[in-house]
Design an enzyme around this catalytic site. Structure first.
Site, PDB file in Angstrom:
ATOM      1  N   HIS A 119       0.801  -1.226   0.000  1.00 10.65           N
ATOM      2  CA  HIS A 119       0.000   0.000   0.000  1.00 10.65           C
ATOM      3  C   HIS A 119       0.832   1.273   0.000  1.00 10.65           C
ATOM      4  CE1 HIS A 119      -3.274  -2.717   0.478  1.00 10.65           C
ATOM      5  NE2 HIS A 119      -2.746  -3.191   1.567  1.00 10.65           N
ATOM      6  N   ARG A 178      -8.138  14.936   0.033  1.00  5.51           N
ATOM      7  CA  ARG A 178      -6.952  15.785   0.195  1.00  5.51           C
ATOM      8  C   ARG A 178      -6.231  15.883  -1.151  1.00  5.51           C
ATOM      9  NH1 ARG A 178      -5.488  10.522   1.703  1.00  5.51           N
ATOM     10  NH2 ARG A 178      -3.897   9.730   0.279  1.00  5.51           N
TER      11      ARG A 178
END
Ligand code: MV4
Length: 501
Positions: free
Chosen positions: A237, A294
């Site tokens: 990840h 974001r």
């Protein structure tokens, strides 16, 4: 309408400098905050003013909402850019700023809350016709009923924490007998990590590609997508290489996914820059995963192919101005590829590499962008993320962008610490990467010894990959078994034809 009088950047490192650069171009003074470990950091020197907000640990500095608020008031800043990480997706911080009449350069706390809850976000986007991975979009309350649903979906299934994201709190369940144990483990992990033990189940999509869409929304009802980024080259990840556009998408699929991404933004009444993540299965179907509320690390590749400054658009939107473009005006220009340069050692299980930078000389020249935060003699603080720079190359097509990125990696001089620079070379020289033939298991499959996927590569793949890997591990070109005229060319050159065809 005027923008802001002064912007406080509640972050550090390369992203703090990246944001300040745009502020400078817009004529807006900047305020830096820093921890004791960052006294000599470049973001502190770049800003017009800087304030120490605590000791090295982020929990005592970059995460201290109270101290950041104090600095806002002391400095007279009227807006805050949170960057990524730290407080960037913290709805509580967004609410605090709203309460104090300070603008957050980012979405509303309501959007953050909705997208932070994976079950709620799936329910919300489903109403907008966005495709979801088959599964239940509700928290599991009854394990027996859940097992019935898992049987209907068909194994393997994935148990996910509703409060999770970015791979945290996930469990693959391969067979029925593992099911109830997996739910228990996922629940207790989720409780420990997020204080919320809601979990749900989805069909496990095998061999997926991670393709995300950049979206921008203003407060006048305009929502656009700025095309996709392909982020499949990751390790546990942690993204390593990102590019735009994706070699996988046809214009038709790009349109459909882009429209779905716009609908996700509409479903949460989004404002500003956001990213909608999709999984694309090996059958070509795509599914909404989550939305990141974001600006992301890899936003420069989108800037390179659109010619836009996303931070500028974010600031304008936060000040109430409309987007400077419409969907129809956006065109993909060429190809961009980014390599994350982290202070870690790929040859030692990617462990953080601590130490002092000796030489530091970033590459220059046509089509090269470096977003960084270091200079020679600096020590890498151990308290924060170890990404020290991003190297981005642009070219008129994928091949040119790859050649540039390789050239730039070669020029980059970093000594004193280990980095992912050479690992980037390994990826860029890999025939499967060159051919655009990869998925999220690429690194595990071709490199990561602890996480070998059970696949049988062809003889040609083994030869090519072992040559590339040996070159990477030893830093020397391998001479055995390969005719000299072939060795003298890097793999990406030799494979040029196969990539072009
Ligand atoms: C999945 C999946 C397969 N099937 N969901 C990982 C991060 C988080 N955003 C969701 N993730 C995944 N969700 C279903 N139903 C595989 C992953 C996944 C993954 C996704 C994107 C990029 C890299 C990944 C690596 C492993 C697993």
């Amino acid at each position: 309408m005027s923008l802001f009088k002064k912007i406080l950047i509640a972050n550090r490192g390369e992203i703090a400098i990246r944001v300040m650069r745009t502020c400078k171009e817009l004529g807006i003074p900047t305020v830096a905050v820093y921890s004791e470990a960052d006294r000599n950091a470049l973001h502190v020197r770049y800003a017009d003013e800087a304030y120490c907000i605590g000791t090295a640990a982020s929990s005592d500095s970059y995460l201290r909402q109270d101290r950041i608020l104090e600095v806002i008031q002391k400095s007279g800043a009227d807006a805050v850019h949170p960057g990524y990480g730290f407080l960037s997706e913290n709805a509580g911080f967004a609410r605090l700023l709203r309460e104090k009449g300070v603008a957050l350069i980012g979405p509303s706390p309501e959007s953050m809350d909705m997208m932070g809850d994976k079950i709620r976000s799936k329910q919300a986007v489903e109403k907008y016709g966005v495709p979801l991975v088959p599964g239940i979009n509700e928290a599991i309350t009854d394990d027996h009923a859940a097992l019935d649903i898992a049987r209907q979906i068909g194994f393997p299934v994935l148990v996910k924490a509703s409060a999770g994201g970015g791979g945290k709190g996930m469990r693959v369940v391969h067979a029925e007998h593992e099911f109830s144990q997996a739910i228990q483990t996922a629940r207790s992990e989720a409780k420990g990590a997020f204080g919320d033990d809601s979990v749900f189940i989805e069909k496990y999509v095998g061999g997926p590609r991670h393709i995300e869409f950049q979206i921008m929304a203003d407060n006048h009802g305009n929502v656009c997508h700025l095309f996709e980024r392909e982020c499949s080259i990751q390790r546990r990840h942690q993204k390593l290489v990102e590019e735009a556009p994706s070699a996988l998408l046809s214009p038709e699929l790009r349109n459909r996914m882009g429209q779905a991404a716009v609908n996700v933004a509409k479903a949460c009444q989004y404002s500003g820059a956001g990213t909608v993540e999709f999984l694309v299965g090996d059958d070509g179907n795509f599914y909404f995963l989550e939305m990141n509320t974001r600006l992301q690390v890899e936003h420069p590749v989108t800037e390179c192919i659109t010619g836009l400054d996303l931070v500028k658009e974010q600031i304008r939107v936060a000040a109430g101005l409309p987007l400077t473009f419409t969907q129809d005006e956006l065109k993909i220009q060429g190809h961009a590829m980014e390599l994350r340069i982290c202070a870690e050692d790929p040859n030692n299980n990617f462990l953080p590499s601590v130490g002092t930078l000796m030489d530091y000389m970033p590459p220059k020249g046509p089509g090269v962008r470096v977003d960084d935060c270091m200079e020679p003699g600096m020590e890498i603080p151990i308290y924060y993320d170890n990404m020290i720079a991003k190297l981005i190359a642009w070219g008129e097509d994928r091949e040119t962008a790859m050649q540039r990125l390789l050239r730039a990696i070669d020029e980059y001089r970093i000594t004193g610490i280990e980095t992912t620079l050479d690992f980037g070379k390994f990826v860029l020289n890999h025939p499967d990467f060159i051919a655009g033939n990869f998925d999220t298991h690429f690194i595990a499959k071709h490199f990561d010894p602890e996480n070998q996927a059970p696949v049988a590569p062809t003889a040609a793949e083994i030869l090519a990959a072992s040559m590339a890997a040996a070159t990477f591990f030893t830093g020397k070109k391998q001479s055995a078994q390969m005719p000299v005229e072939q060795q003298s060319q890097p793999l990406w050159l030799k494979n040029r034809k196969s990539y072009l065809s």
